[in-house]
Write an enzyme that holds these catalytic residues in place. Sequence first.
Site, mmCIF file in Angstrom:
data_model
loop_
_atom_site.group_PDB
_atom_site.id
_atom_site.type_symbol
_atom_site.label_atom_id
_atom_site.label_comp_id
_atom_site.label_asym_id
_atom_site.label_seq_id
_atom_site.Cartn_x
_atom_site.Cartn_y
_atom_site.Cartn_z
ATOM 1 N N ASP A 179 0.916 -1.134 0.104
ATOM 2 C CA ASP A 179 -0.116 0.055 0.178
ATOM 3 C C ASP A 179 0.793 1.110 0.041
ATOM 4 O OD1 ASP A 179 -1.814 2.194 0.375
ATOM 5 O OD2 ASP A 179 -2.575 1.355 2.182
ATOM 6 N N LYS A 196 2.893 11.456 -3.265
ATOM 7 C CA LYS A 196 1.893 10.599 -4.055
ATOM 8 C C LYS A 196 0.977 11.669 -4.763
ATOM 9 C CE LYS A 196 -1.725 7.046 -3.496
ATOM 10 N NZ LYS A 196 -2.172 6.192 -2.326
ATOM 11 N N GLU A 199 -7.564 0.646 -4.377
ATOM 12 C CA GLU A 199 -7.625 0.476 -3.014
ATOM 13 C C GLU A 199 -8.786 -0.013 -2.250
ATOM 14 O OE1 GLU A 199 -5.773 4.348 -2.034
ATOM 15 O OE2 GLU A 199 -3.819 3.842 -2.783
ATOM 16 N N ASP A 248 -13.255 5.265 1.238
ATOM 17 C CA ASP A 248 -11.674 5.452 1.361
ATOM 18 C C ASP A 248 -11.164 6.794 1.467
ATOM 19 O OD1 ASP A 248 -9.085 5.066 1.526
ATOM 20 O OD2 ASP A 248 -8.919 3.686 -0.175
#
Lengths: 625, 178
Positions: free
Chosen positions: A25, A87, A186, A208
């Site tokens: 992850d 990211k 994810e 999420d």
Amino acid sequence: MALYQINEPEGQQGQTEQRRAAGIDLGTTNSLVATMINGEAQTLPDNQGGHLLPSVVRYSDRQSPIVGFDAKNSAFDDPLNTLVSVKRFMGRGLSDIQKVADQLPYEFVNNDSGVARIHTVAGDVSAVEVSAEILKILKDRAEKCLGGELYGVVITVPAYFDDAQRQATKDAARLAGINVLRLLNEPTAAAVSYGLDNKAEGIHAVYDLGGGTFDISILRFSKGVFEVLATAGDTALGGDDMDRMIAEWIIQEAKLVDKPDPKLLRRILSVATKAKEELTQSNSTVIDIQRADGSVWHGQLTREHLNTLIDPLIKRTLSPCQRVLRDAGITKDDIKDVVMVGGATRVPRVQELVSRFFECRLLEGIDPDRVVAIGAAIQADILAGNKPDNEMLLLDVIPLSLGIETMGGLVEKIIPRNTSIPIMKAQEFTTYKDGQTAMMIHVVQGERELVSDCRSLARFELRGIPAMTAGAARVQVTYQVDADGLLNVSAQELTSGVESHIEIKPSYGLTENEIETMLRDSLSHAEEDMENRQLKEQQVDATRMIDAVEAALAEDGTVLLDEQERRDIETALEEVRKSRQANDYRVIKQALERLEKVSADFAARRMNASIKHALSGHKMEEFSD
Amino acid sequence: MQSSFAKDYFDLFALPVSYNVDGVLLAQRYRELQHTIHPDKYTTSSDQDRRLSLQLTAQVNEAFQTLKNPILRAKYLLQLHDAVPDDNAAMNPEFLGEQMELRERLADIKDSQDKGNELARISDDLDIRSREIQERFGRFFDSGKPDDLDSAGGIFLEMQFIDKLQREIAEIETELSI
């Protein structure tokens, strides 16, 4: 071990050596790696026992980059060379980042390429390279735990990542020397972690909210198949934004200068994060900030006030929630429960507003920080071939529509959002000038009608169209989105059958050449190492092909091939076996190409037979009708 | 279809060529096919097998999405018979009048005090119309008579109209609810 593998073609006895696989992850704030240990997916700790690896990399001019907690702690002292939350920059250009750049303590570098670079003492780096450093640490952690080189890894990405962001993630893995089995969304990974525990048939939502990205997915789980019905989100919205809201409030309340220097800004952000975390447990928290002149500001933040600060952010997540229901063609009543994923879902106000919106139960049994990595590890184990009898299957969708630019800057949609992947669409063009041999296709991603409102992905330049009179050529362009959600474009002139050469100019990505250069730079004896690397890659490919063809021959050779065909394949197979001894990757490559050519029909026949077999019962029924 | 794997989308799922598709059966066979051919089943195979699996799964997905959707399915059936009507083909004046009326009702919504409920009423009316039209398409198409095939083409155009309106309404509903 090598002998064992040669004597026993994979999958035949069902007792082959377990391949080392892991799930990663790669998060905005923290990253994790998980793997199967004694049949159970577990996240792996570092030497100190911590499972989270802060997604922070510190560059220095003296040594190789430092990753994780040590880097995070230096963010205060060395903000310019300590890169956090990169990211957010994956697959993004400088113009995209400019909007938030004012709040970031970095020096962005202006250059010709679409990829944003940050200046550090160790040189200019892109988000892809920074992410590769994080991936290397996690790969290392998994290899130490499993006691050897990894066969492959599943890396998770936000479901709402576009093609450029996905490609950037895959490039980072390549730089880190990781074989990517799959890019997994994810929310889908989170659903896998829960699905296996609960065996819950029905429709579920996955909410999420991570450090920097937000995803909402609707999945149907039925007879071992997870089918994503629709997904929506925002790749620039997360817990980090809550911290920034709190930080702005602190700056205002403490009457600090409008634009604090990078060190102070880092400190305020860190205090803000802590305040947010404390307020998940208590109703109020104390904040101390030392001003530049040494004086200290004491403040108090209540949960109630925090709620008013972050409510606009949480409400921004609800409009994708509304859209995703519509796209999935369902109503709130159809949803059984909402799986909560990501650290930011610990904030009580988030839970309150989400359960109010969906009017149903929230699932939080698995640590929201770890649930994604755990799901990725389970899937990695299956994709590595360690569970041949496993019936679980994930069917995902493309999050944003793909289109091409047409006359007047308009977008023609080729593949609509929420289409199941992999998917392929073909389109026919013709030439408008006599003797025209080239053509440009601009591919964009997004829902809007104007090209300027969508994200530019790449310009594909087709060359080698045979010269003909205007309008005579029939160029078929095929857009293919694979199971990773990545786009591939190919083109062929239909009247002549000539395949076009395609040059890709990614709008916000690294070109093949740039990646090659980075790979070279990362190796000390560049030329020699590159040769070795290629040799090793070809050897792996050869072994894989030998195993596959051997198994195929044993299974179907007598039924699907005549004697001559079988002999041809066996000859080519022997050539590949021999070529593996040669220390030249080119020789192996040639032998492999030959084997592929002579066995192409066989492979297609086998695939055809397996489809017929899958539906054989049904075809029988029909005959008896 | 580009390959020899199946004659057409119906054959691919071992279903009879008809507008009336058993949705449960279709979904079940879709899953069975995916279990056999999905790229996740070929991650350790040769490049060749992986390419084949990718191409085939893309075709199965395309076929499934086409057969699942009542409008795409109607269009595909007409395509199989080379009977897709021209976009400019003449339409039933009565139907066009009814469409105009619906469009006016939709335009008036902006000034309505009771947007939500009025929208829901239009939406319900359209749902009924849409089911009725689909049922009619099925009857004409499945009869197999050449004249009926032409009529099915006309009905398909009406289907597209209704679908467009339904999508606009969904768009407005989403805007209203946030």
